[in-house]
Design an enzyme around this catalytic site. Structure first.
Site, mmCIF file in Angstrom:
data_model
loop_
_atom_site.group_PDB
_atom_site.id
_atom_site.type_symbol
_atom_site.label_atom_id
_atom_site.label_comp_id
_atom_site.label_asym_id
_atom_site.label_seq_id
_atom_site.Cartn_x
_atom_site.Cartn_y
_atom_site.Cartn_z
ATOM 1 C CD GLN A 1 18.619 -32.382 21.849
ATOM 2 O OE1 GLN A 1 18.417 -31.239 21.449
ATOM 3 N NE2 GLN A 1 18.614 -32.682 23.141
ATOM 4 C CG HIS B 1 19.219 -27.200 22.977
ATOM 5 N ND1 HIS B 1 19.558 -26.416 24.053
ATOM 6 C CD2 HIS B 1 18.750 -28.368 23.500
ATOM 7 C CE1 HIS B 1 19.313 -27.079 25.182
ATOM 8 N NE2 HIS B 1 18.824 -28.274 24.852
ATOM 9 C CD GLU C 1 8.993 -20.595 28.518
ATOM 10 O OE1 GLU C 1 9.642 -20.177 29.486
ATOM 11 O OE2 GLU C 1 8.939 -19.984 27.422
ATOM 12 C CE1 TYR D 1 6.766 -15.113 23.090
ATOM 13 C CE2 TYR D 1 8.322 -14.182 21.524
ATOM 14 C CZ TYR D 1 7.028 -14.400 21.936
ATOM 15 O OH TYR D 1 5.978 -13.853 21.213
ATOM 16 C CE1 TYR E 1 17.493 -31.467 31.722
ATOM 17 C CE2 TYR E 1 19.311 -30.181 30.821
ATOM 18 C CZ TYR E 1 18.044 -30.709 30.704
ATOM 19 O OH TYR E 1 17.301 -30.479 29.561
#
Length: 359
Positions: free
Chosen positions: A76, A140, A234, A244, A255
């Site tokens: 990513q 991430h 979210e 958070y 998963y």
């Protein structure tokens, strides 16, 4: 004569109907993964291709900008977001987030740089922040960039796949939203400047992978969305020093279908104002803050990578009252911006950048 009039009338209404039903027009074609883009004052566009290219689109031509930083492309990670300094016309600073292999260890981590554009190349490059440690994990990286009215720069870095270590530990990078002064120095009123061992740039923590962030133009609050695992994406309103919750609390599961937590709330942890189960895999975020779309003004737009649509969220205060799917089936929606002309522009993988047309 009457028959001819009838035919002309039918043709007119068919053309009008087709025209009214057109949702978009392509502005920049043939892009692979327009992770981030921004508009220069002359309305030309700077576009980050994740693979490590910066494209200047001007007068219907693509010009590839040279002298980029060395970009670590893995999973990513790659060349990610781009944002102009609020005083760009005066100072010329452009801010980028990208995956970088600089520093100790193999692999890479998210970095924030500023630079200037001159003769189709980047000059005066300055690394403002580089997360550590490097890791070969491909997930991430974050990472979106926004500025507030005091010219603080905020940027997000995901937990880098180290779920149980990084997000809840303020001595470590990852799973955080950071705040710097525009020159990279640490604001004196950052929440953890006096905490021994803490990363002084941290503004909030307990995040998984925020890939959307925007200043709400109506309230000046920072809104962000982040990927959950299997469910639990979210939307959060980001407040200084707040936790958070990831991964202590979540609406998602692993998963493989197993649970990693039974909690959706806990003392001292912020609850999202909205969540998606199943996951839509959100990326990109923009508020409609112009008159171009009539009563859509004030709506929030969120891209869906997984289901390939643009999600128009109708808000009542800080609550998502209703969601409407748009641009369905065009491709994975990666980035969303409101242009200088008040129109909404959307970056779609393997298509390009399109302009959303008023309906």
């Amino acid at each position: 004569m009457r028959y001819q009039f009838l035919v002309v009338t039918i043709v007119f209404f068919v053309i009008k109907s087709v025209s009214q039903n057109k949702e978009y027009e392509v502005v920049v074609s043939d892009l692979t993964n327009p992770w981030g883009f921004t508009f220069l004052p002359d309305n030309s566009i700077l576009i980050n291709e994740k693979e490590g290219k910066l494209i200047h689109f001007k007068n219907d031509r693509k010009i590839e900008i040279k002298n980029l930083p060395e970009i670590y492309v893995r999973g990513q990670g790659g060349f990610m977001d781009i944002e102009l300094h609020p005083n760009y016309k005066e100072n010329g600073w452009i801010y980028f987030s990208y995956a970088s292999a600089k520093g100790n260890g193999t692999g890479g981590n998210t970095s924030l740089m500023r630079a200037k554009l001159q003769n189709n190349q980047l000059v005066n490059k300055q690394v403002l922040y580089k997360a550590i440690p490097n890791t070969r994990r491909g997930q991430h990286f974050g990472s979106r960039i926004v500025f507030d009215k005091e010219n603080h720069v905020y940027f997000s870095i995901g937990d880098r796949g180290n779920r149980d270590v990084n997000p809840q530990d303020i001595t470590k990078d990852g799973g955080k939203i950071y705040r710097l002064n525009d020159d990279g120095s640490i604001p004196k009123d950052n929440p953890f400047t006096s905490k021994n061992g803490a990363k002084k740039a941290i503004y909030s923590y307990g995040h998984r992978n925020p890939q959307g962030m925007e200043i709400n133009p109506f309230t000046d609050e920072i809104w962000s969305h982040e990927h959950g695992p299997q469910g639990g994406d979210e939307i959060n309103i980001i407040k200084k020093g707040k936790n958070y919750g990831w991964p202590v609390v979540s609406y998602g599961i692993n998963y493989n279908g197993t649970k990693f937590t039974n909690k959706t709330s806990a003392p001292g942890m912020e609850r999202p104002i909205h969540y998606w189960t199943p996951s839509i895999a959100p990326s990109g975020m923009a508020f409609i803050n112009s008159e171009k779309y009539g009563n859509w003004k004030g709506n929030l737009l969120v891209g869906s990578l997984k289901f390939q649509y643009l999600n128009r969220c109708i808000l009542k205060g800080n609550n998502v009252f209703k969601e409407i799917k748009m641009l369905e089936g065009l491709g994975r929606v990666r980035s969303v911006e409101q242009g200088l002309d008040g129109y909404i522009y959307v970056g779609i993988e393997n298509l390009g950048i399109i302009k959303l047309l008023p309906q």
